[in-house]
Write an enzyme that holds these catalytic residues in place. Structure first.
Site, PDB file in Angstrom:
ATOM      1  N   GLY A 265      60.857  10.784  91.986  1.00 32.52           N
ATOM      2  CA  GLY A 265      59.699   9.902  92.105  1.00 32.52           C
ATOM      3  C   GLY A 265      58.750  10.206  93.236  1.00 32.52           C
ATOM      4  N   GLU A 299      66.955  13.657  92.614  1.00 32.06           N
ATOM      5  CA  GLU A 299      66.497  14.224  91.334  1.00 32.06           C
ATOM      6  C   GLU A 299      64.984  14.446  91.305  1.00 32.06           C
ATOM      7  OE1 GLU A 299      69.633  11.670  88.572  1.00 32.06           O
ATOM      8  OE2 GLU A 299      67.547  11.076  88.712  1.00 32.06           O
ATOM      9  N   PRO A 300      64.483  15.350  92.104  1.00 30.16           N
ATOM     10  CA  PRO A 300      63.041  15.564  92.109  1.00 30.16           C
ATOM     11  C   PRO A 300      62.593  16.340  90.877  1.00 30.16           C
ATOM     12  CG  PRO A 300      64.099  17.193  93.489  1.00 30.16           C
ATOM     13  CD  PRO A 300      65.191  16.302  92.989  1.00 30.16           C
ATOM     14  N   ARG A 302      58.583  16.248  89.718  1.00 34.58           N
ATOM     15  CA  ARG A 302      57.192  16.537  90.061  1.00 34.58           C
ATOM     16  C   ARG A 302      57.046  17.185  91.433  1.00 34.58           C
ATOM     17  NH1 ARG A 302      53.113  13.498  87.949  1.00 34.58           N
ATOM     18  NH2 ARG A 302      54.676  11.898  87.520  1.00 34.58           N
ATOM     19  N   CYS A 370      39.841  16.311  68.886  1.00 32.52           N
ATOM     20  CA  CYS A 370      38.962  15.289  68.319  1.00 32.52           C
ATOM     21  C   CYS A 370      39.360  13.895  68.778  1.00 32.52           C
ATOM     22  CB  CYS A 370      38.975  15.388  66.800  1.00 32.52           C
ATOM     23  SG  CYS A 370      38.563  17.043  66.261  1.00 32.52           S
ATOM     24  N   GLU A 371      39.230  13.663  70.079  1.00 37.45           N
ATOM     25  CA  GLU A 371      39.519  12.370  70.702  1.00 37.45           C
ATOM     26  C   GLU A 371      38.626  12.270  71.929  1.00 37.45           C
ATOM     27  OE1 GLU A 371      42.028  10.103  69.947  1.00 37.45           O
ATOM     28  OE2 GLU A 371      43.125  11.304  68.472  1.00 37.45           O
TER      29      GLU A 371
END
Ligand SMILES: *Cc1c(COP(=O)(O)O)cnc(C)c1O
Length: 448
Positions: A265, A299-300, A302, A370-371
């Site tokens: 986190g 638990e990294p 990112r 197409c968004e």
């Protein structure tokens, strides 16, 4: 006219120079353009085309070592388990395994990827709120190191499977500490309204229940309060303090607690966020759990992989609207989903030296999907970018390729690992045959 401010915040966007200066593996070479370590990104684009993911091996290694050092300096007995969902590439996992990382997996696919990358089963933790009986059976058959249970109901299912296989499996109880890490609502996981874990008030009873079930060996507690936490260490401190109190309570009841899995986190700076340092995180763990003689797991995802990757893309064309200039890239939200999904801000840099110093004006950077949500940036200060110009979207090493889809029938982009002056394609671009494979048209759908 002054540049319109980005909707991301009241402060001006960082400049190209500031973005490069804050990312040690990037350098602007006046002749070769933007370098990934020592490799010109133009060379990678020529070799594999665009869009393409590029990762820095050196950065992956250095960040892993920095985190490990911070935990050791805080006097903690700690083991790193990389959160595979952040980046499940086999070369990345192998590199991290060589750095001594175990893995945190949340599915059969991630378990298989991790084993294929050579990570021993004993170094793998299985997390997740909906593990299926099939996944639990596979994990047991592999000899998994630990299963983090999210509920008593799940414990009962696992106990049945373990008993039928004649196995004894180490389990931790995931506790929901009800703290608010003040991150994006879609990536907050540790509040009582979230689906994750067992409410801390119910944890003593749940842990005692685990201890009574055949086939389960309770080894400790797990917590994970959210992702991209940049609000400082307060939420981590609160969570680890509550976990520490729970450890004391459980031990007083005669229940064994040897480990605490502190989750991941820790946030990174995409724009100008100032997340807690690795040392501050280690300090929060030590303050809450340091006196308890527990093994610590972290638990990294990112924090290790995010800053170590980028998405390389080419400009398809620029189009001038009534109010806006659009820079249309050949990368889309199917490749990098974070801006569409979390309103995430990613730095965007041109690759050519001339673009680095050219006059800038505001542009919206969009993909071909197409968004309307296929928008990487609004009002970003960019030079004029002719078709074919290369750009990079920064900090895309985590939750980049792992969240990609083939929406709009767009093949998955290749992945490239760089180290020093060398690079290797670590995943080929998905071919169109692979894109269409496995589909069948039954004869009765087109009878006329
Ligand atoms: C997603 C996740 C992580 C990693 O989160 P990051 O924000 O990438 O560090 C760790 N543990 C669990 C249980 C997760 O679900």
């Amino acid at each position: 006219m002054a540049l319109a401010l980005s909707p991301a915040g009241p402060t001006p966007d960082p400049t190209f120079q500031e973005l490069v200066a804050a990312r040690p593996w990037l350098m602007m070479d006046p002749l070769a353009g933007l370098l990934a370590e020592e490799v010109p990104l133009v060379r990678i684009a020529a070799a594999v085309g665009t869009p393409a993911w590029v990762y820095s091996a050196t950065t992956l290694r250095e960040r892993t070592r920095e985190l490990r050092r911070a935990l050791a300096e805080a006097g903690l007995r700690a083991k790193l388990h990389f959160a595979v969902k952040a980046n499940p590439n086999l070369a990345v996992l192998s590199l991290l395994a060589a750095e001594g990382c175990g893995a945190d997996v949340v599915s059969e696919g991630e378990l298989r990827a991790t084993r294929a990358a050579g990570i021993p089963a004993g170094d793998i933790v299985f997390s997740g709120v909906g593990k299926t009986p099939r996944e639990l059976t596979l994990a047991l058959a592999e000899g998994i190191g630990q299963i983090n249970l999210e509920s008593v109901e799940e414990a009962e299912v696992l106990s049945g499977i373990a008993a039928s296989l004649g196995r004894q499996v180490p389990v931790a109880l995931r506790v929901n500490p009800d703290v608010d890490p003040r991150t994006h609502a879609k990536i907050t996981t540790g509040r009582s309204e979230n689906k994750f874990g067992v409410d801390i008030a119910l944890a003593p009873e749940a842990y005692a229940k685990l201890a009574s079930l055949p086939g389960l060996t309770p080894v400790g507690l797990a917590v994970h309060i959210g992702s991209q936490i940049t609000s400082g260490v307060a939420a981590f401190q609160a969570a680890y303090r509550r976990l520490g109190e729970l450890v004391v309570l459980l031990r007083a009841k005669g229940l064994p607690v040897q480990r605490v899995d502190c989750g991941g986190g820790l946030g990174i700076s995409y724009r100008d966020e100032a997340p807690a340092s690795a040392a501050a995180l280690a300090g929060a763990i030590r303050a809450g759990l340091g006196r308890l003689d527990v093994e610590i797991m972290v638990e990294p995802g990112r924090w290790i992989a995010g800053p170590a990757g980028l998405l390389l893309a080419a400009v398809v064309l620029q189009k001038q609207g009534l109010q806006r200039r659009f820079v249309v890239l050949d990368a889309g939200m199917n490749d990098l989903a974070r801006p569409a999904m979390y309103d995430a801000w990613h730095g965007i840099l041109p690759v050519a030296p001339s673009h680095f110093t050219a006059p800038v004006s505001p542009a919206d950077v969009v993909g071909p999907v197409c968004e309307s949500s296929d928008t990487f940036a609004r009002n970003r200060a960019l030079p004029q970018l002719a078709p074919g110009s290369l750009v990079v979207l920064l900090d895309a090493g985590a939750y980049g390729v792992s969240m990609s889809s083939t929406y709009n029938a767009r093949p998955l982009a290749p992945e490239v690992l760089v180290e020093g002056a060398r690079f290797a394609v670590v995943r080929e671009r998905q071919g169109y045959d692979a894109l269409l494979s496995g589909q069948h048209v039954p004869p009765w759908v087109n009878r006329s």
